[in-house]
Each structure stands twice: as C-alpha cells, then as structure tokens.
Motif scaffolding. Structure first.
Motif, PDB file in Angstrom:
ATOM      1  N   GLY A  73     -66.210  50.096 -56.614  1.00  0.00           N
ATOM      2  CA  GLY A  73     -65.198  48.709 -56.597  1.00  0.00           C
ATOM      3  C   GLY A  73     -66.013  47.613 -57.382  1.00  0.00           C
ATOM      4  O   GLY A  73     -65.586  46.541 -57.361  1.00  0.00           O
ATOM      5  N   HIS A  74     -66.535  47.765 -58.518  1.00  0.00           N
ATOM      6  CA  HIS A  74     -67.388  46.764 -59.233  1.00  0.00           C
ATOM      7  C   HIS A  74     -66.407  45.992 -60.133  1.00  0.00           C
ATOM      8  O   HIS A  74     -66.786  45.070 -60.782  1.00  0.00           O
ATOM      9  CB  HIS A  74     -68.752  47.302 -59.746  1.00  0.00           C
ATOM     10  N   TYR A  75     -65.399  46.936 -60.629  1.00  0.00           N
ATOM     11  CA  TYR A  75     -64.457  46.235 -61.750  1.00  0.00           C
ATOM     12  C   TYR A  75     -62.771  46.668 -61.226  1.00  0.00           C
ATOM     13  O   TYR A  75     -62.838  47.918 -60.696  1.00  0.00           O
ATOM     14  CB  TYR A  75     -64.681  46.475 -62.995  1.00  0.00           C
ATOM     15  N   ASP A  76     -61.996  46.110 -61.701  1.00  0.00           N
ATOM     16  CA  ASP A  76     -60.728  46.602 -61.509  1.00  0.00           C
ATOM     17  C   ASP A  76     -59.704  46.020 -62.454  1.00  0.00           C
ATOM     18  O   ASP A  76     -58.581  46.463 -62.659  1.00  0.00           O
ATOM     19  CB  ASP A  76     -59.907  45.741 -60.307  1.00  0.00           C
ATOM     20  N   ASN A  77     -60.413  45.731 -63.792  1.00  0.00           N
ATOM     21  CA  ASN A  77     -59.874  45.338 -65.059  1.00  0.00           C
ATOM     22  C   ASN A  77     -60.707  45.855 -66.161  1.00  0.00           C
ATOM     23  O   ASN A  77     -62.248  45.351 -66.098  1.00  0.00           O
ATOM     24  CB  ASN A  77     -59.364  44.063 -65.116  1.00  0.00           C
ATOM     25  N   LEU A  78     -60.375  46.377 -67.345  1.00  0.00           N
ATOM     26  CA  LEU A  78     -61.554  46.698 -68.250  1.00  0.00           C
ATOM     27  C   LEU A  78     -60.749  46.601 -69.635  1.00  0.00           C
ATOM     28  O   LEU A  78     -59.725  46.965 -69.920  1.00  0.00           O
ATOM     29  CB  LEU A  78     -61.886  48.045 -68.204  1.00  0.00           C
ATOM     30  N   ALA A  79     -61.474  45.844 -70.517  1.00  0.00           N
ATOM     31  CA  ALA A  79     -61.186  45.790 -71.891  1.00  0.00           C
ATOM     32  C   ALA A  79     -62.145  46.401 -72.832  1.00  0.00           C
ATOM     33  O   ALA A  79     -63.475  46.048 -72.505  1.00  0.00           O
ATOM     34  CB  ALA A  79     -61.214  44.107 -72.389  1.00  0.00           C
ATOM     35  N   LEU A  80     -61.728  47.111 -73.813  1.00  0.00           N
ATOM     36  CA  LEU A  80     -62.556  47.869 -74.751  1.00  0.00           C
ATOM     37  C   LEU A  80     -62.669  47.595 -76.005  1.00  0.00           C
ATOM     38  O   LEU A  80     -61.601  47.103 -76.437  1.00  0.00           O
ATOM     39  CB  LEU A  80     -62.206  49.509 -74.583  1.00  0.00           C
ATOM     40  N   ILE A  81     -63.731  47.216 -76.616  1.00  0.00           N
ATOM     41  CA  ILE A  81     -63.880  46.822 -78.092  1.00  0.00           C
ATOM     42  C   ILE A  81     -64.658  47.919 -78.416  1.00  0.00           C
ATOM     43  O   ILE A  81     -65.959  48.002 -78.343  1.00  0.00           O
ATOM     44  CB  ILE A  81     -64.767  45.474 -78.205  1.00  0.00           C
ATOM     45  N   SER A  82     -64.319  48.443 -79.504  1.00  0.00           N
ATOM     46  CA  SER A  82     -65.215  49.464 -80.326  1.00  0.00           C
ATOM     47  C   SER A  82     -64.487  49.731 -81.754  1.00  0.00           C
ATOM     48  O   SER A  82     -63.470  49.389 -81.933  1.00  0.00           O
ATOM     49  CB  SER A  82     -64.992  50.754 -79.542  1.00  0.00           C
ATOM     50  N   GLY A  83     -65.408  50.411 -82.476  1.00  0.00           N
ATOM     51  CA  GLY A  83     -64.768  50.652 -83.656  1.00  0.00           C
ATOM     52  C   GLY A  83     -63.948  51.706 -83.653  1.00  0.00           C
ATOM     53  O   GLY A  83     -63.901  52.560 -82.700  1.00  0.00           O
ATOM     54  N   ARG A  91     -61.711  57.288 -75.489  1.00  0.00           N
ATOM     55  CA  ARG A  91     -60.380  57.947 -75.128  1.00  0.00           C
ATOM     56  C   ARG A  91     -60.593  59.225 -74.723  1.00  0.00           C
ATOM     57  O   ARG A  91     -59.976  59.736 -73.660  1.00  0.00           O
ATOM     58  CB  ARG A  91     -59.337  57.625 -76.103  1.00  0.00           C
ATOM     59  N   ASN A  92     -61.240  59.997 -75.294  1.00  0.00           N
ATOM     60  CA  ASN A  92     -61.021  61.516 -75.337  1.00  0.00           C
ATOM     61  C   ASN A  92     -61.894  61.665 -73.844  1.00  0.00           C
ATOM     62  O   ASN A  92     -61.730  62.883 -73.193  1.00  0.00           O
ATOM     63  CB  ASN A  92     -61.697  62.156 -76.212  1.00  0.00           C
ATOM     64  N   SER A  93     -62.801  60.997 -73.656  1.00  0.00           N
ATOM     65  CA  SER A  93     -63.834  61.276 -72.614  1.00  0.00           C
ATOM     66  C   SER A  93     -63.616  60.419 -71.099  1.00  0.00           C
ATOM     67  O   SER A  93     -64.133  60.668 -70.190  1.00  0.00           O
ATOM     68  CB  SER A  93     -65.457  61.197 -72.912  1.00  0.00           C
ATOM     69  N   MET A  94     -62.619  59.558 -71.375  1.00  0.00           N
ATOM     70  CA  MET A  94     -62.228  58.926 -70.105  1.00  0.00           C
ATOM     71  C   MET A  94     -61.297  59.439 -69.042  1.00  0.00           C
ATOM     72  O   MET A  94     -60.450  60.191 -69.326  1.00  0.00           O
ATOM     73  CB  MET A  94     -61.426  57.484 -70.524  1.00  0.00           C
ATOM     74  N   SER A  95     -61.946  59.299 -67.792  1.00  0.00           N
ATOM     75  CA  SER A  95     -61.252  59.881 -66.726  1.00  0.00           C
ATOM     76  C   SER A  95     -59.744  59.103 -66.615  1.00  0.00           C
ATOM     77  O   SER A  95     -59.585  57.814 -66.962  1.00  0.00           O
ATOM     78  CB  SER A  95     -61.946  59.693 -65.548  1.00  0.00           C
ATOM     79  N   LYS A  96     -59.005  59.702 -65.910  1.00  0.00           N
ATOM     80  CA  LYS A  96     -57.651  58.897 -65.356  1.00  0.00           C
ATOM     81  C   LYS A  96     -57.839  57.491 -64.606  1.00  0.00           C
ATOM     82  O   LYS A  96     -57.273  56.846 -64.805  1.00  0.00           O
ATOM     83  CB  LYS A  96     -56.718  59.980 -64.744  1.00  0.00           C
ATOM     84  N   ASN A  97     -58.831  57.833 -63.686  1.00  0.00           N
ATOM     85  CA  ASN A  97     -59.354  56.533 -63.008  1.00  0.00           C
ATOM     86  C   ASN A  97     -59.726  55.106 -63.749  1.00  0.00           C
ATOM     87  O   ASN A  97     -58.968  54.119 -63.622  1.00  0.00           O
ATOM     88  CB  ASN A  97     -60.496  57.026 -61.957  1.00  0.00           C
ATOM     89  N   ALA A 100     -56.838  54.152 -66.065  1.00  0.00           N
ATOM     90  CA  ALA A 100     -55.707  53.361 -65.639  1.00  0.00           C
ATOM     91  C   ALA A 100     -55.950  51.737 -65.591  1.00  0.00           C
ATOM     92  O   ALA A 100     -54.955  51.005 -65.327  1.00  0.00           O
ATOM     93  CB  ALA A 100     -55.549  53.907 -64.118  1.00  0.00           C
ATOM     94  N   VAL A 101     -57.223  51.633 -65.506  1.00  0.00           N
ATOM     95  CA  VAL A 101     -57.530  49.965 -65.417  1.00  0.00           C
ATOM     96  C   VAL A 101     -57.914  49.334 -66.794  1.00  0.00           C
ATOM     97  O   VAL A 101     -58.039  48.269 -66.998  1.00  0.00           O
ATOM     98  CB  VAL A 101     -58.780  49.750 -64.428  1.00  0.00           C
ATOM     99  N   VAL A 102     -57.730  50.134 -67.923  1.00  0.00           N
ATOM    100  CA  VAL A 102     -57.815  49.444 -69.379  1.00  0.00           C
ATOM    101  C   VAL A 102     -56.555  48.762 -69.414  1.00  0.00           C
ATOM    102  O   VAL A 102     -55.467  49.070 -69.664  1.00  0.00           O
ATOM    103  CB  VAL A 102     -58.148  50.578 -70.454  1.00  0.00           C
ATOM    104  N   SER A 103     -56.960  47.267 -69.771  1.00  0.00           N
ATOM    105  CA  SER A 103     -55.793  46.397 -69.978  1.00  0.00           C
ATOM    106  C   SER A 103     -55.772  45.991 -71.383  1.00  0.00           C
ATOM    107  O   SER A 103     -54.816  45.569 -71.752  1.00  0.00           O
ATOM    108  CB  SER A 103     -56.081  45.149 -69.054  1.00  0.00           C
ATOM    109  N   GLU A 104     -56.723  46.099 -72.142  1.00  0.00           N
ATOM    110  CA  GLU A 104     -56.767  45.993 -73.542  1.00  0.00           C
ATOM    111  C   GLU A 104     -57.779  46.926 -74.304  1.00  0.00           C
ATOM    112  O   GLU A 104     -58.724  47.145 -73.706  1.00  0.00           O
ATOM    113  CB  GLU A 104     -57.146  44.534 -73.812  1.00  0.00           C
ATOM    114  N   GLU A 105     -57.296  47.303 -75.468  1.00  0.00           N
ATOM    115  CA  GLU A 105     -58.245  48.016 -76.468  1.00  0.00           C
ATOM    116  C   GLU A 105     -58.216  46.939 -77.595  1.00  0.00           C
ATOM    117  O   GLU A 105     -57.052  46.900 -78.173  1.00  0.00           O
ATOM    118  CB  GLU A 105     -57.581  49.393 -76.900  1.00  0.00           C
ATOM    119  N   LEU A 106     -59.272  46.895 -78.295  1.00  0.00           N
ATOM    120  CA  LEU A 106     -59.427  46.196 -79.754  1.00  0.00           C
ATOM    121  C   LEU A 106     -60.297  47.181 -80.424  1.00  0.00           C
ATOM    122  O   LEU A 106     -61.635  47.256 -80.153  1.00  0.00           O
ATOM    123  CB  LEU A 106     -60.197  44.711 -79.304  1.00  0.00           C
TER     124      LEU A 106
END
Length: 125
Positions: A73-83, A91-97, A100-106
């Motif tokens: 329960g340490h976060y409920d929203n996630l923004a990813l920044i990556s090359g 994306r390939n290694s990310m679990s559905k859990n 589901a909380v990725v709100s933004e990808e840059l």
C-alpha cells in the motif's frame, strides 16, 4: 501508510542496487565467442546482447519491487519516465497489479539528467 515519493524512490533504488550486485558476476562488458552451428568457426557475441539482457533483468527487478511496494500500500498511482527501449522492457515485465495504477507514461531518456532535474521535469505528471 503511504511513503513519500522520495522515500519510495530511494527504497526502490537501494533494493535494485542490492540485486544488481548479485547479478554482476554473470555479465561482462567484453564480447564473448560462440561456436557457429554449421562449422567449427567461432563468432563473436555482441555486447548488445549482454546489455539487452541486463536491461531486461533490471526491468524485472524494478517491477518486483514495485509489485511488493504496491502490495504494502505504499502507492496507488504511478507515472513512468523512461527511454523508448527500456519502456518496452518495463511494459513487458509489469504485472497486471502494477500496470493498473500507471497513470502516465512519458517516453524520454532522462539518463543524462540529475535527480533534481528529473524531479523538476516530472512535476506536471
């Protein structure tokens, strides 16, 4: 109880560094050789293969930590920044859990930036 972003980031980076040390002995920055299939000739294995494998493992380790932190329960929203290439690994290694909380990808290479520059850059996310 939710962690601050700084504390969560430091916690993730510490765990990743710990895991990287475990896997470092398996990889070298030098090319290796392998036997070709049809002849007895040897062909060089490119460094790219090793870096690709390191990136894939690194993405898996990050996602393991993110999954654990999400479960606690340490976060409920996630923004990813990556090359772009590493974002694909994430994306390939990310679990559905976690996904589901990725709100933004840059998609941006922030490698040459300092931590403060990345924080300033990501304020709007």
């Amino acid at each position: 109880m939710k962690m601050s972003v700084d504390k969560l980031l430091k916690n993730i980076l510490w765990k990743i560094q710990k895991q990287k040390k475990k896997h470092q002995k398996f990889f070298s920055d030098r090319s290796g050789t392998a036997m070709t299939s049809a002849t007895s000739n040897q062909a060089a294995i490119s460094e790219t293969h090793f870096y690709e494998e390191l990136n894939r493992r690194f993405a898996n380790e990050i996602n393991s930590v993110l999954e654990k932190e999400k479960g606690q329960g340490h976060y409920d929203n996630l923004a990813l920044i990556s090359g772009p290439e590493f974002m694909g690994h994430m994306r390939n290694s990310m679990s559905k859990n976690v996904s589901a909380v990725v709100s933004e990808e840059l998609v941006k290479n922030v490698f040459p930036m300092s931590v403060n520059e990345v924080k300033e850059f990501s304020k709007g996310l």
